[in-house]
Write a protein that holds these residues in place. Sequence first.
Motif, PDB file in Angstrom:
ATOM      1  N   LEU A  15       5.892   6.211   1.524  1.00  0.00           N
ATOM      2  CA  LEU A  15       5.626   5.345   2.662  1.00  0.00           C
ATOM      3  C   LEU A  15       4.205   5.490   3.167  1.00  0.00           C
ATOM      4  O   LEU A  15       3.620   4.532   3.679  1.00  0.00           O
ATOM      5  N   HIS A  16       3.647   6.688   3.025  1.00  0.00           N
ATOM      6  CA  HIS A  16       2.327   6.950   3.577  1.00  0.00           C
ATOM      7  C   HIS A  16       1.809   8.258   3.002  1.00  0.00           C
ATOM      8  O   HIS A  16       2.592   9.160   2.725  1.00  0.00           O
ATOM      9  N   ALA A  18      -1.267  11.334   3.638  1.00  0.00           N
ATOM     10  CA  ALA A  18      -2.248  11.889   4.563  1.00  0.00           C
ATOM     11  C   ALA A  18      -2.840  13.123   3.916  1.00  0.00           C
ATOM     12  O   ALA A  18      -2.251  13.702   2.998  1.00  0.00           O
ATOM     13  N   TYR A  48      -1.176   6.473  -5.223  1.00  0.00           N
ATOM     14  CA  TYR A  48      -1.160   7.271  -3.997  1.00  0.00           C
ATOM     15  C   TYR A  48      -1.850   8.621  -4.136  1.00  0.00           C
ATOM     16  O   TYR A  48      -2.193   9.233  -3.139  1.00  0.00           O
ATOM     17  N   VAL A  56      -8.677   7.566   2.629  1.00  0.00           N
ATOM     18  CA  VAL A  56      -8.198   8.279   3.822  1.00  0.00           C
ATOM     19  C   VAL A  56      -9.159   9.393   4.238  1.00  0.00           C
ATOM     20  O   VAL A  56      -8.885  10.110   5.184  1.00  0.00           O
ATOM     21  N   VAL A  95      -1.078  -2.335  -0.567  1.00  0.00           N
ATOM     22  CA  VAL A  95      -1.227  -0.948  -0.138  1.00  0.00           C
ATOM     23  C   VAL A  95      -2.688  -0.664   0.216  1.00  0.00           C
ATOM     24  O   VAL A  95      -2.981  -0.044   1.239  1.00  0.00           O
ATOM     25  N   ASN A  98      -3.390  -2.149   3.555  1.00  0.00           N
ATOM     26  CA  ASN A  98      -2.758  -1.411   4.651  1.00  0.00           C
ATOM     27  C   ASN A  98      -3.530  -0.145   5.017  1.00  0.00           C
ATOM     28  O   ASN A  98      -3.563   0.247   6.179  1.00  0.00           O
ATOM     29  N   TYR A  99      -4.145   0.495   4.034  1.00  0.00           N
ATOM     30  CA  TYR A  99      -4.912   1.712   4.319  1.00  0.00           C
ATOM     31  C   TYR A  99      -6.295   1.416   4.872  1.00  0.00           C
ATOM     32  O   TYR A  99      -6.824   2.185   5.663  1.00  0.00           O
TER      33      TYR A  99
END
Length: 160
Positions: A15-16, A18, A48, A56, A95, A98-99
Amino acid sequence: MRGQVEVATTPGTVLHIALDPPEPPACAEAIAAVREADAIVLGPGSWYTSVIPHLVIPELARAIAESPARRIVVLNLNPQVGETTGFAAHTYLDVLYNYLPDLRVDTVIGDRHHVEDLAALEKSAGDLGAELFLMDVAKAGAAGMHDPQRLAVAFDTVLA
């Protein structure tokens, strides 16, 4: 979960992601390379754990977004089991958006035989400001692998 292996082998949907620490400093050499680059290529690869992490790290993401270089996304041919299971071609772009919604991409390269929903892919590319190039970049007889020569032709085409 922590690490690429856990992301790839744990059942479920990512989902995410970090980073720990949450806002690590960017490598000065990476920032310099991005600023001096003629082209920045995102993908193909583990979405990912190899592509998104660059987006990120705040300073690196900003450098990529502000770079005058051509930004090119190369779509994966098939979902990666455990990491992007169920992804369609357009999902990779969604994706990215979204980031880093401010990211503008010049070109998206995809394989014409690995597109499930052309209208969705065109919309997702458009959301990033990208021109979509569908070409034959898959390696014949090797499921899920890009052909280096075909990919070179694709880069030659989009960078001309």
